[in-house]
Design a protein around this motif. Structure first.
Motif, mmCIF file in Angstrom:
data_model
loop_
_atom_site.group_PDB
_atom_site.id
_atom_site.type_symbol
_atom_site.label_atom_id
_atom_site.label_comp_id
_atom_site.label_asym_id
_atom_site.label_seq_id
_atom_site.Cartn_x
_atom_site.Cartn_y
_atom_site.Cartn_z
ATOM 1 N N LEU A 438 -1.616 10.691 -6.475
ATOM 2 C CA LEU A 438 -1.867 10.000 -5.207
ATOM 3 C C LEU A 438 -2.854 8.857 -5.391
ATOM 4 O O LEU A 438 -2.708 7.788 -4.783
ATOM 5 N N SER A 439 -3.865 9.066 -6.234
ATOM 6 C CA SER A 439 -4.823 7.987 -6.494
ATOM 7 C C SER A 439 -4.145 6.804 -7.176
ATOM 8 O O SER A 439 -4.422 5.644 -6.851
ATOM 9 N N ALA A 440 -3.248 7.092 -8.129
ATOM 10 C CA ALA A 440 -2.528 6.000 -8.796
ATOM 11 C C ALA A 440 -1.634 5.246 -7.819
ATOM 12 O O ALA A 440 -1.560 4.007 -7.841
ATOM 13 N N LEU A 441 -0.959 5.986 -6.928
ATOM 14 C CA LEU A 441 -0.123 5.315 -5.919
ATOM 15 C C LEU A 441 -0.963 4.452 -4.993
ATOM 16 O O LEU A 441 -0.609 3.307 -4.680
ATOM 17 N N MET A 442 -2.091 4.993 -4.538
ATOM 18 C CA MET A 442 -2.956 4.215 -3.652
ATOM 19 C C MET A 442 -3.511 2.991 -4.371
ATOM 20 O O MET A 442 -3.614 1.908 -3.771
ATOM 21 N N THR A 443 -3.849 3.141 -5.641
ATOM 22 C CA THR A 443 -4.368 1.995 -6.390
ATOM 23 C C THR A 443 -3.325 0.893 -6.485
ATOM 24 O O THR A 443 -3.645 -0.297 -6.352
ATOM 25 N N GLN A 444 -2.074 1.270 -6.702
ATOM 26 C CA GLN A 444 -1.014 0.261 -6.768
ATOM 27 C C GLN A 444 -0.857 -0.459 -5.433
ATOM 28 O O GLN A 444 -0.734 -1.688 -5.383
ATOM 29 N N TYR A 445 -0.871 0.294 -4.346
ATOM 30 C CA TYR A 445 -0.691 -0.341 -3.046
ATOM 31 C C TYR A 445 -1.949 -1.062 -2.579
ATOM 32 O O TYR A 445 -1.870 -1.934 -1.709
ATOM 33 N N ILE A 446 -3.105 -0.685 -3.128
ATOM 34 C CA ILE A 446 -4.326 -1.428 -2.802
ATOM 35 C C ILE A 446 -4.241 -2.841 -3.355
ATOM 36 O O ILE A 446 -4.633 -3.813 -2.692
ATOM 37 N N HIS A 447 -3.738 -2.976 -4.569
ATOM 38 C CA HIS A 447 -3.654 -4.285 -5.219
ATOM 39 C C HIS A 447 -2.309 -4.983 -4.967
ATOM 40 O O HIS A 447 -2.056 -6.027 -5.564
#
Length: 821
Positions: A438-447
Motif C-alpha cells: 500500500l505504501s508503494a502504491l501511495m508513493t506512485q500516486y503521490i508522484h
C-alpha cells in the motif's frame, strides 16, 4: 558472540515482561470473576454489604474519636467558668473566643504543613518504589533467564530419559504397541501423502501455460502502472494456486475416504495430514507472492530467478519440517506410540529447525544486507529508506533471536505455543507486506500527476491543479496513519497490546468516533471548497460563455478569499468541538482581541472599510489605468486594504485606501483625445481644418477604426498664441485607447501639413549683443568651416548693431562693419 548474548538476555527480558503481564491480567480477571460471583449470590451479597457498612461505621467512629481528643480541654474550661462570677464568666468566654480566633490561623498553618509533609512523603515513597522496581528489573530478568534455562535443561533431560527408556524397554506404552497395525496405518498415510503431493505437482505443471500467459499480460504495456499490473498478476496467480489447492484437497479427501478409509470414514491420520496440508500450502502461496520461482512478473520482490528459487525452497523446507512435523508426525507418535517418544521427537524437531535456520541466516547475512541497501537507495521515501538501512544491519540478529525463541518455546511447550507463534508470524508477514504494498502504491500516486481530458479540463478549470495539491497531501497523511496502524497491529499480533479490547472500550469507541467525525468534517470542507473554487474559476473562464467583466473578476476574487476564510474558520471550530475543547472562551477571547485590534489598528480598519466601498462603487478594477494619490499607472493588484499601481517607468506603488481621497479612472465609459495644433499666422485656417479632417478620414480607414466611437470634433481656434494660431481637436475613443489613437493621429497630421505646405511654427529667439554709450558694439567673431579647416573671421564693430542674416559661408565676406550676425 556478545551480540548473541545481548539478544539472548533481551529475549528473556521480553519473555519475563510478557509472563508478568499475563499473570497480572490473570489476577485481574480472577478478581473481577470473584466479584461477579459474590454479586450474583444473594447471601454473599448481603455479607459484602454488611462488611462495607461495618467499614463505614469504623471510619466514622475513628473520626469521632479524633474530634473528642481535640476537645479534651473543653470540660475543664467549662468547670472553671461555673465557679467564677457571672461577669468573670462573660469575660472568660470572650477571652476564649479571642484565644480560639488567635489559635485558628496557627492550626490552619499546622494543617498546611502537615499536608505538605504528607505530599513530600508520598512523592519520596513513589520515587523510592520506582527506583527499587528499576533496580529489581535486571534481577527479575536474570531470574527469569535462569528459570527458563532450568526448564529447558529439565526438558532436555526428560527427553533423554524418555529416549533411553524407549530403547531399554522401560516405556510400557511403547511395549504394548501393535507395530503391525502401526506400520499399516503409516503406509496408508504415506500413500495418501504421496498421491496428494503428486496430484498437486501435476496440477501445478499443467497450470504453467496459464501462468506464462498471465506474466506476458503483466509485462505488456497498458493503461495501468507497472506496480498495479504486477499486483493484479500476483492476485490472479494466487487465485489460480488456491484453485489448484482446492482440487488437490478434494482429491485427498476422496483418497482418504474411498481407498484407505475405515468403513467409508476418514482416518485420524488422514485428518491430521489434511489440516496440515491446507495450512502449509496456504502459507507457501503467501510466500510465493514474494518469491515466485521462474516467473519474475508474478512476484512482488524484484530479484533474480536464482534468488527467488533459493528463498522459496528454504521457506518451503522450513514449513514442511515444522508443519508436517508438529501437525502430523508429533500427534501420531504421541497417540499411537508413546507420549515420551513424542516429547523426544518434538525436541529433535525443534533443534533441527533451529540449526537449519541459523545456518541459512549466517550464510546469507551479507547478501541480504547488500540487497536491502540496494532497495533503500532506489526508493523515493526517506523514512522507508532509513528503516531499510537500519534493518539491513540487524536483520540477521533479529532472525537469530526469532529462531532462538522458537527453539525455547518448542522445548518447553511446542504443541501449545507453536500455533500461537506461527499465527503471530503469519500476521506479521501479512501486515508488513500489505503495508509495504500500500505504501508503494501511495508513493506512485503521490508522484503521479492527475490529468483530465481537454474537454473536461475546459469545463472544470483549475480542478486538476488543486487535485494535484490536495490528493498527494492526503495520501501522505494516509500513509503516515497506515504506518501507525501496522505498528499497532504488530503489537496486537504478539499480544503486547489488546487492540480489539481497546477498540471495544468506551474510550476506544469515543476516540474512533471522533476520528471519523473529524475525517468527515475535513472531507466535506475540502469538497465544498473545491466545488466553490471550480464554480468561480468556471465563471471567470472566458472559454465558457461570455468573458466576465473586470469588475466581476475583482469581486469574485475577493469573494473567493473571504469564502476560504469562512470555510477554514468553520472547519477549525467544528474540529475543536469534536476534540472536546470548549470554544465559548475562544470565541469570547477572539471578540475581545478583535475589539482591541479595532482600537489599536484604526488605520487598518479604515483601509478595509474604504476598500470595501471602493469595490462596491466599482471605482478601481484590476488592469485599469488610474490616478490614485497623485500616481498614474495601471492597477495590477486591487485588494480590500490597498491597491498596487505600476507607473509608466515600471515602478510599483502600494497605496493604502486610507490615503486615497480621489480616484481618477481612465477606463470608464469612453475617453477623448484632445489636442491643439498650431499653424503660422500667414496660413489659411480653413485649409488647415480640411487637412485635419483628411488626416482623420485616413485614420479611420486603418486598424484604429475599432477604437474610435464618433467622427472628429474640430472645435476651431482655441487661442492666438505668440507665434501660432491654435486649433483644438477632440476624438472620442474607447476607454484606455485615447493615447494610442492620439499618437497615430499626430503622425498623420504632421504628414498632411507637410504635404500641404502648412507651416507649424516653433518658438523664435532674437540675440542682442548690446552696445556702448557711443553706439558701438563689441566685435562679433564668426568662424566657418571649409575643407576641413576652421578660419577665424574677425569683424570690426564700429557702427550701431544691426541685424544680419547669414545664409552660407560666402556671405561672411559681405558682412558690414558691425558686430551683428
Amino acid at each position: 558472540m556478545w551480540r548473541f548474548c545481548l539478544f539472548f538476555f533481551l529475549f528473556f527480558g521480553v519473555a519475563t515482561f510478557a509472563a508478568e503481564r499475563d499473570a497480572g491480567k490473570a489476577d485481574d480477571k480472577a478478581a473481577w470473576a470473584a466479584l461477579a460471583d459474590v454479586l450474583e449470590n444473594p447471601a454473599q451479597r448481603k455479607v459484602l454489604i454488611a462488611q462495607l457498612r461495618q467499614l463505614d461505621a469504623t471510619e466514622k467512629a475513628d473520626k469521632a474519636k479524633s474530634e473528642a481528643t481535640t476537645a479534651e480541654a473543653a470540660p475543664d474550661a467549662a468547670a472553671a467558668g461555673n465557679d467564677a462570677p457571672q461577669g468573670d464568666v462573660a469575660t472568660g468566654e470572650a477571652a476564649k473566643d479571642e484565644a480560639a480566633a488567635e489559635a485558628a490561623p496557627a492550626e490552619e498553618k499546622k494543617d498546611n504543613k502537615q499536608a505538605e509533609a504528607e505530599a513530600l512523603k508520598s512523592v519520596a515513597e513513589n520515587a523510592r518504589a520506582a527506583v527499587v522496581s528499576a533496580a529489581a528489573w535486571p534481577k527479575k530478568v536474570a531470574g527469569a533467564a535462569v528459570q527458563v534455562l532450568r526448564e529447558v535443561g529439565t526438558r532436555i533431560s526428560d527427553s533423554w530419559d524418555a529416549l533411553v527408556g524407549a530403547f531399554s524397554g522401560r516405556d510400557l506404552m511403547l511395549r504394548s504397541v501393535n507395530f503391525e497395525m502401526f506400520w499399516q496405518a503409516t503406509l496408508n498415510l504415506a500413500l495418501i501423502i504421496g498421491a496428494t503431493l503428486l496430484f498437486l505437482r501435476g496440477l501445478q505443471l499443467a497450470s504453467r501455460p496459464l501462468k506464462r500467459r498471465l506474466q506476458e499480460r503483466v509485462l505488456r504495456e497498458g493503461r495501468f502502472t507497472p506496480l498495479v499490473r504486477r499486483l493484479l498478476g500476483v492476485v490472479g496467480v494466487s487465485l489460480l494456486d488456491v484453485l489448484v489447492l482446492a482440487l488437490s484437497l478434494l482429491f485427498c479427501s476422496l483418497m482418504a475416504v474411498l481407498l484407505v478409509g475405515e468403513t467409508g470414514t476418514m482416518t485420524t491420520q488422514a485428518a491430521f495430514f489434511m489440516r496440515a496440508f491446507v495450512a502449509i500450502e496456504l502459507l507457501k502461496i503467501g510466500i510465493r507472492t514474494v518469491f515466485y520461482p521462474r516467473y519474475p512478473g508474478l512476484r512482488l520482490l524484484p530479484c533474480t530467478d536464482a534468488t527467488a528459487i533459493y528463498w522459496n525452497r528454504w521457506f518451503a523446507t522450513l514449513l514442511h519440517l515444522l508443519g508436517y512435523g508438529y501437525l502430523v508426525a508429533f500427534p501420531l507418535i504421541k497417540i499411537n506410540l508413546s507420549p515420551s517418544l513424542g516429547m523426544v521427537f518434538s525436541a529433535l524437531l525443534a533443534l533441527s529447525a533451529f540449526i537449519y535456520g541459523m545456518v541459512v541466516v549466517i550464510r546469507q547475512r551479507s547478501a541480504v544486507r547488500l540487497a536491502l541497501r540496494h532497495y533503500a537507495e532506489e526508493t523515493n521515501s526517506v523514512i522507508f529508506a532509513g528503516a531499510l538501512r537500519v534493518f539491513s544491519s540487524i536483520w540477521h540478529l533479529l532472525a537469530i533471536a526469532y529462531f532462538l525463541m522458537l527453539l525455547v518455546l518448542n522445548l518447553l511447550s511446542g504443541e501449545k505455543e507453536l500455533p500461537y507463534v506461527l499465527r503471530a508470524t503469519s500476521y506479521t508477514i501479512l501486515w508488513v507486506c500489505g503495508g509495504l504494498l500500500l505504501s508503494a502504491l501511495m508513493t506512485q500516486y503521490i508522484h503521479r500527476e492527475i490529468r483530465f481530458k481537454p474537454e473536461t479540463a475546459r469545463r472544470l478549470p483549475g480542478l486538476a491543479k488543486r487535485l494535484n495539491f490536495y490528493v498527494p497531501l492526503g495520501l501522505r497523511f494516509l500513509r503516515f496513519g497506515m504506518i501507525w496502524l501496522v505498528c499497532f497491529s504488530l503489537l496486537d499480533a504478539w499480544s503486547v497490546i489488546d487492540l480489539n479490547a481497546w477498540a471495544a472500550s468506551p474510550r476506544g469507541l469515543l476516540l474512533v468516533s471522533k476520528f471519523w467525525n473529524i475525517f468527515i468534517i475535513l472531507a466535506v470542507a475540502l469538497i465544498t471548497w473545491l466545488m466553490s473554487v471550480v464554480f468561480i474559476e468556471r465563471y471567470l473562464s472566458a472559454e465558457i460563455g461570455a468573458a466576465p467583466s473586470v469588475r466581476t473578476q475583482t469581486l469574485l476574487s475577493l469573494f473567493r478569499s473571504a469564502w476560504a476564510v469562512i470555510i477554514f474558520a468553520s472547519t477549525a471550530i467544528m474540529i475543536l468541538t469534536e476534540i472536546g475543547i470548549n470554544i465559548g472562551p475562544l470565541i469570547a477571547g477572539a471578540g475581545v482581541f478583535g475589539l482591541a485590534v479595532g482600537f489599536g489598528a484604526q488605520t487598518l480598519v479604515k483601509d478595509v472599510i474604504t476598500g470595501i466601498f471602493f469595490q462596491i462603487e466599482n471605482a478601481i478594477n484590476t488592469g485599469d489605468i488610474v490616478t490614485v494619490d497623485g500616481i498614474t499607472g495601471r492597477a495590477e493588484q486591487v485588494g480590500i486594504r490597498s491597491v498596487g499601481i505600476r507607473d509608466s517607468s515600471g515602478t510599483y506603488h502600494l497605496i493604502p485606501f486610507s490615503n486615497v481621497t480621489r480616484v481618477s479612472n481612465y477606463m470608464r465609459g469612453h475617453a477623448n483625445h484632445i489636442a491643439e495644433y498650431g499653424i503660422a499666422y500667414r496660413e489659411n485656417i480653413d485649409e488647415a481644418i480640411e487637412q485635419l479632417r483628411a488626416a482623420f478620414n485616413e485614420l479611420v480607414k486603418g486598424e484604429m477604426k475599432r477604437y474610435i466611437l464618433e467622427p472628429i470634433n474640430i472645435q476651431g481656434v482655441s487661442q492666438l498664441a505668440d507665434s501660432a494660431v491654435m486649433l483644438r481637436v477632440s476624438i472620442k475613443t474607447t476607454p484606455g485607447d485615447q493615447w494610442v489613437v492620439g499618437r497615430a493621429y499626430n503622425r498623420l497630421v504632421k504628414m498632411y501639413f507637410d504635404a500641404a505646405g502648412i507651416e507649424m511654427p516653433f518658438p523664435h529667439m532674437e540675440i542682442y549683443f548690446g552696445q556702448d554709450k557711443d553706439g558701438s558694439a563689441p566685435p562679433l567673431h564668426v568662424r566657418y568651416r571649409a575643407e576641413g579647416k576652421t578660419h577665424p573671421a574677425p569683424v570690426a564693430a564700429e557702427k550701431p548693431a544691426e541685424a544680419f542674416h547669414v545664409e552660407n559661408k560666402d556671405d561672411i565676406a559681405n558682412l558690414p562693419d558691425s558686430g551683428a550676425s
